[in-house]
Design an enzyme around this catalytic site. Structure first.
Site, PDB file in Angstrom:
ATOM      1  N   LYS A 131       2.788   8.367  -5.475  1.00  0.00           N
ATOM      2  CA  LYS A 131       2.143   9.148  -4.453  1.00  0.00           C
ATOM      3  C   LYS A 131       2.640   8.781  -3.059  1.00  0.00           C
ATOM      4  CE  LYS A 131      -2.056   8.444  -7.125  1.00  0.00           C
ATOM      5  NZ  LYS A 131      -3.382   7.778  -7.080  1.00  0.00           N
ATOM      6  N   GLY A 132       3.242   7.593  -2.959  1.00  0.00           N
ATOM      7  CA  GLY A 132       3.525   6.996  -1.651  1.00  0.00           C
ATOM      8  C   GLY A 132       4.418   7.806  -0.734  1.00  0.00           C
ATOM      9  N   VAL A 134       2.878  -3.314   3.770  1.00  0.00           N
ATOM     10  CA  VAL A 134       2.573  -2.281   4.772  1.00  0.00           C
ATOM     11  C   VAL A 134       1.779  -1.125   4.153  1.00  0.00           C
ATOM     12  CG1 VAL A 134       4.522  -2.806   6.282  1.00  0.00           C
ATOM     13  CG2 VAL A 134       4.845  -1.217   4.387  1.00  0.00           C
ATOM     14  N   LYS A 193      12.839  -3.181   2.405  1.00  0.00           N
ATOM     15  CA  LYS A 193      12.485  -4.544   2.815  1.00  0.00           C
ATOM     16  C   LYS A 193      13.704  -5.449   2.778  1.00  0.00           C
ATOM     17  CE  LYS A 193       7.687  -4.130   1.480  1.00  0.00           C
ATOM     18  NZ  LYS A 193       6.544  -4.696   0.730  1.00  0.00           N
ATOM     19  N   ARG A 213      -3.787   5.427   3.192  1.00  0.00           N
ATOM     20  CA  ARG A 213      -2.672   6.373   3.037  1.00  0.00           C
ATOM     21  C   ARG A 213      -2.572   7.369   4.188  1.00  0.00           C
ATOM     22  NH1 ARG A 213      -0.305   6.304  -1.976  1.00  0.00           N
ATOM     23  NH2 ARG A 213      -1.725   5.892  -3.686  1.00  0.00           N
ATOM     24  N   ASP A 249      11.470  -2.025  -2.361  1.00  0.00           N
ATOM     25  CA  ASP A 249      11.006  -3.411  -2.239  1.00  0.00           C
ATOM     26  C   ASP A 249      11.897  -4.283  -3.127  1.00  0.00           C
ATOM     27  OD1 ASP A 249       9.455  -5.657  -1.802  1.00  0.00           O
ATOM     28  OD2 ASP A 249       7.747  -4.981  -2.962  1.00  0.00           O
TER      29      ASP A 249
HETATM   30  P1  IMP Z   1       9.805  -1.998  -5.999  1.00  0.00           P
HETATM   31  O1  IMP Z   1       9.817  -1.500  -7.403  1.00  0.00           O
HETATM   32  O2  IMP Z   1       9.552  -3.465  -5.914  1.00  0.00           O
HETATM   33  O3  IMP Z   1      11.011  -1.596  -5.183  1.00  0.00           O
HETATM   34  O4  IMP Z   1       8.511  -1.378  -5.320  1.00  0.00           O
HETATM   35  C1  IMP Z   1       8.495  -0.063  -4.971  1.00  0.00           C
HETATM   36  C2  IMP Z   1       7.091   0.502  -5.029  1.00  0.00           C
HETATM   37  O5  IMP Z   1       6.094  -0.502  -4.831  1.00  0.00           O
HETATM   38  C3  IMP Z   1       6.919   1.485  -3.912  1.00  0.00           C
HETATM   39  O6  IMP Z   1       7.247   2.786  -4.331  1.00  0.00           O
HETATM   40  C4  IMP Z   1       5.468   1.315  -3.546  1.00  0.00           C
HETATM   41  O7  IMP Z   1       4.679   2.199  -4.320  1.00  0.00           O
HETATM   42  C5  IMP Z   1       5.129  -0.091  -3.892  1.00  0.00           C
HETATM   43  N1  IMP Z   1       5.199  -0.987  -2.715  1.00  0.00           N
HETATM   44  C6  IMP Z   1       6.128  -1.932  -2.462  1.00  0.00           C
HETATM   45  N2  IMP Z   1       5.914  -2.531  -1.299  1.00  0.00           N
HETATM   46  C7  IMP Z   1       4.805  -1.955  -0.782  1.00  0.00           C
HETATM   47  C8  IMP Z   1       4.070  -2.150   0.447  1.00  0.00           C
HETATM   48  O8  IMP Z   1       4.406  -2.962   1.311  1.00  0.00           O
HETATM   49  N3  IMP Z   1       2.982  -1.363   0.620  1.00  0.00           N
HETATM   50  C9  IMP Z   1       2.576  -0.423  -0.297  1.00  0.00           C
HETATM   51  N4  IMP Z   1       3.234  -0.208  -1.440  1.00  0.00           N
HETATM   52  C10 IMP Z   1       4.343  -0.972  -1.691  1.00  0.00           C
HETATM   53 MG    MG Z   2       5.583   4.349  -4.590  1.00  0.00          MG
END
Ligand code: IMP
Ligand code: MG
Length: 171
Positions: free
Chosen positions: A39-40, A149, A127, A161, A99
């Protein structure tokens, strides 16, 4: 919990206009298919598509990577893969934040077998940490420190959100 401003709505919109122009140029005469990662990325995609000056298809997919505890990672689940129409299209995955990179890695793995003509990605935030994959997003609007964040689509347990900008959430 405290919210500290990181990016204002104005800063975000300025970058979206820049990247919108880049994408409009890059996807001329292509068959652009934007895949919104719910949803982000909802606010980001809503604004990004209004900064594009070319036709495109819009598809959605949902990724769940966090459990109920909010900042802790749970199992990754991808919903809606079977509903995508991306074969032979120029796919641009759009997510909120890169991330660890695990989500984007899993998305590439899941989408590549559907044989898009090309597969790229665009994220609002990346990040500055070591990532767990060799994949890197092709378009990044902002690089940020390793902070949690919220706002502009990003949540903590479904909170915050709807904030117009991006804020750092600190305990
Ligand atoms: P990754 O799989 O570690 O790259 O994380 C990606 C997903 O984790 C993103 O699509 C977000 O939904 C969630 N996410 C990672 N960091 C944050 C943050 O700082 N705030 C809110 N959601 C996050
Ligand atoms: Mg997401």
């Amino acid at each position: 919990m405290e919210l500290k401003p990181l990016l204002t709505a104005e800063q975000i919109h300025r970058r979206i206009r820049e990247v919108g122009k880049e994408l409009t140029h890059a996807y001329q005469n292509k068959d652009l298919c934007i895949v919104l990662v719910l949803k982000g990325a909802i606010c980001f995609v809503a604004d990004l598509i209004r900064a594009l000056d070319l036709p495109f298809h819009l598809e959605v997919i949902q990724c769940k990577s966090y459990g109920h505890r909010g900042t802790e990672r749970g199992d990754l689940e991808i919903i809606g893969l079977d509903r995508l129409h991306i074969h032979n299209r120029d796919v641009l995955l759009v997510d909120d934040v890169f991330d660890s990179g695990a989500t984007m890695h899993a998305l590439y793995q899941a989408i590549a077998p559907q044989r898009p003509r090309s597969l790229k990605s665009c994220v609002l935030l990346k990040k500055k940490i070591e990532h767990t994959t060799d994949i890197r997003p092709d378009y990044v609007l902002f690089e940020i420190d390793n902070l949690f964040v919220v706002g502009y689509g990003l949540d903590y347990k479904e909170h915050h959100r709807g904030l117009p900008g991006v804020f750092v959430l600190t305990p």
